[in-house]
Scaffold this motif. Structure first.
Motif, PDB file in Angstrom:
ATOM      1  N   CYS A   3     -58.475  28.352 -16.944  1.00 15.99           N
ATOM      2  CA  CYS A   3     -57.692  28.344 -18.176  1.00 15.99           C
ATOM      3  C   CYS A   3     -56.874  29.614 -18.228  1.00 15.99           C
ATOM      4  CB  CYS A   3     -58.586  28.283 -19.416  1.00 15.99           C
ATOM      5  SG  CYS A   3     -59.489  26.747 -19.578  1.00 15.99           S
ATOM      6  N   GLY A   4     -55.652  29.508 -18.699  1.00 18.81           N
ATOM      7  CA  GLY A   4     -54.789  30.661 -18.824  1.00 18.81           C
ATOM      8  C   GLY A   4     -53.526  30.264 -19.539  1.00 18.81           C
ATOM      9  N   CYS A  13     -58.695  21.135 -15.129  1.00 17.81           N
ATOM     10  CA  CYS A  13     -60.105  20.785 -15.087  1.00 17.81           C
ATOM     11  C   CYS A  13     -60.359  19.754 -13.998  1.00 17.81           C
ATOM     12  CB  CYS A  13     -60.546  20.187 -16.425  1.00 17.81           C
ATOM     13  SG  CYS A  13     -60.201  21.219 -17.852  1.00 17.81           S
ATOM     14  N   PRO A  14     -61.266  20.036 -13.079  1.00 17.74           N
ATOM     15  CA  PRO A  14     -61.622  19.008 -12.103  1.00 17.74           C
ATOM     16  C   PRO A  14     -62.354  17.876 -12.813  1.00 17.74           C
ATOM     17  CG  PRO A  14     -63.019  20.937 -11.846  1.00 17.74           C
ATOM     18  CD  PRO A  14     -62.009  21.271 -12.895  1.00 17.74           C
ATOM     19  N   SER A  22     -62.043   9.617 -19.997  1.00 19.45           N
ATOM     20  CA  SER A  22     -61.683   9.919 -21.388  1.00 19.45           C
ATOM     21  C   SER A  22     -62.528  11.074 -21.932  1.00 19.45           C
ATOM     22  CB  SER A  22     -61.820   8.680 -22.265  1.00 19.45           C
ATOM     23  OG  SER A  22     -63.126   8.145 -22.168  1.00 19.45           O
ATOM     24  N   LEU A  23     -63.799  11.111 -21.602  1.00 19.14           N
ATOM     25  CA  LEU A  23     -64.669  12.202 -22.038  1.00 19.14           C
ATOM     26  C   LEU A  23     -64.260  13.508 -21.373  1.00 19.14           C
ATOM     27  CD1 LEU A  23     -67.113  13.281 -23.561  1.00 19.14           C
ATOM     28  CD2 LEU A  23     -68.543  12.503 -21.658  1.00 19.14           C
ATOM     29  N   ALA A  24     -63.899  13.451 -20.103  1.00 15.98           N
ATOM     30  CA  ALA A  24     -63.451  14.650 -19.390  1.00 15.98           C
ATOM     31  C   ALA A  24     -62.197  15.233 -20.024  1.00 15.98           C
ATOM     32  CB  ALA A  24     -63.214  14.325 -17.917  1.00 15.98           C
ATOM     33  N   SER A  77     -54.717  11.193  -9.813  1.00 17.02           N
ATOM     34  CA  SER A  77     -55.715  10.656  -8.904  1.00 17.02           C
ATOM     35  C   SER A  77     -56.316  11.752  -8.029  1.00 17.02           C
ATOM     36  CB  SER A  77     -55.096   9.563  -8.037  1.00 17.02           C
ATOM     37  OG  SER A  77     -53.973  10.058  -7.352  1.00 17.02           O
ATOM     38  N   ASP A  78     -55.755  12.975  -8.115  1.00 14.07           N
ATOM     39  CA  ASP A  78     -56.303  14.110  -7.371  1.00 14.07           C
ATOM     40  C   ASP A  78     -57.521  14.696  -8.063  1.00 14.07           C
ATOM     41  OD1 ASP A  78     -55.065  15.250  -9.562  1.00 14.07           O
ATOM     42  OD2 ASP A  78     -53.957  16.744  -8.419  1.00 14.07           O
ATOM     43  N   ALA A  79     -57.992  14.018  -9.098  1.00 11.01           N
ATOM     44  CA  ALA A  79     -59.213  14.392  -9.810  1.00 11.01           C
ATOM     45  C   ALA A  79     -59.072  15.704 -10.570  1.00 11.01           C
ATOM     46  CB  ALA A  79     -60.406  14.442  -8.865  1.00 11.01           C
TER      47      ALA A  79
END
Length: 94
Positions: A3-4, A13-14, A22-24, A77-79
């Protein structure tokens, strides 16, 4: 997660494959905003959470960008979930 405020990127965020996307997203925004996830408005006010969860379930290439609260959120899609705080919009006179 990093974070910055550089380049107005609030967080990257991975995505943990064990939790719904959705929770992530909500967890990532809560970290960027410094708020408890339980106090945030429902995600469904910005995007269909079930559709978001299904979107990259099988890692189909692509990305989706939407606005939630004061953030532009890009999920790929890169997570990785990237959030960017939106610029303050000037008030308009009626």
């Amino acid at each position: 997660m990093s974070c910055g405020r550089e380049e107005r990127v609030a967080c990257r965020c991975p995505i943990d494959g064990e939790k719904p996307l959705s929770l992530a997203v909500v967890e990532c925004i809560s970290k960027a905003d410094g708020a408890d996830p339980e106090t945030l408005p429902p995600l469904h006010e910005a995007i269909d959470p079930e559709a978001l969860d299904d979107l990259f379930r099988d890692r189909t290439p692509g990305e989706v960008t939407f606005t939630y609260l004061d953030y532009e959120i890009t999920v790929g899609s890169d997570a990785v979930i990237s959030t960017r705080q939106l610029e303050d919009q000037p008030a308009t006179a009626d």
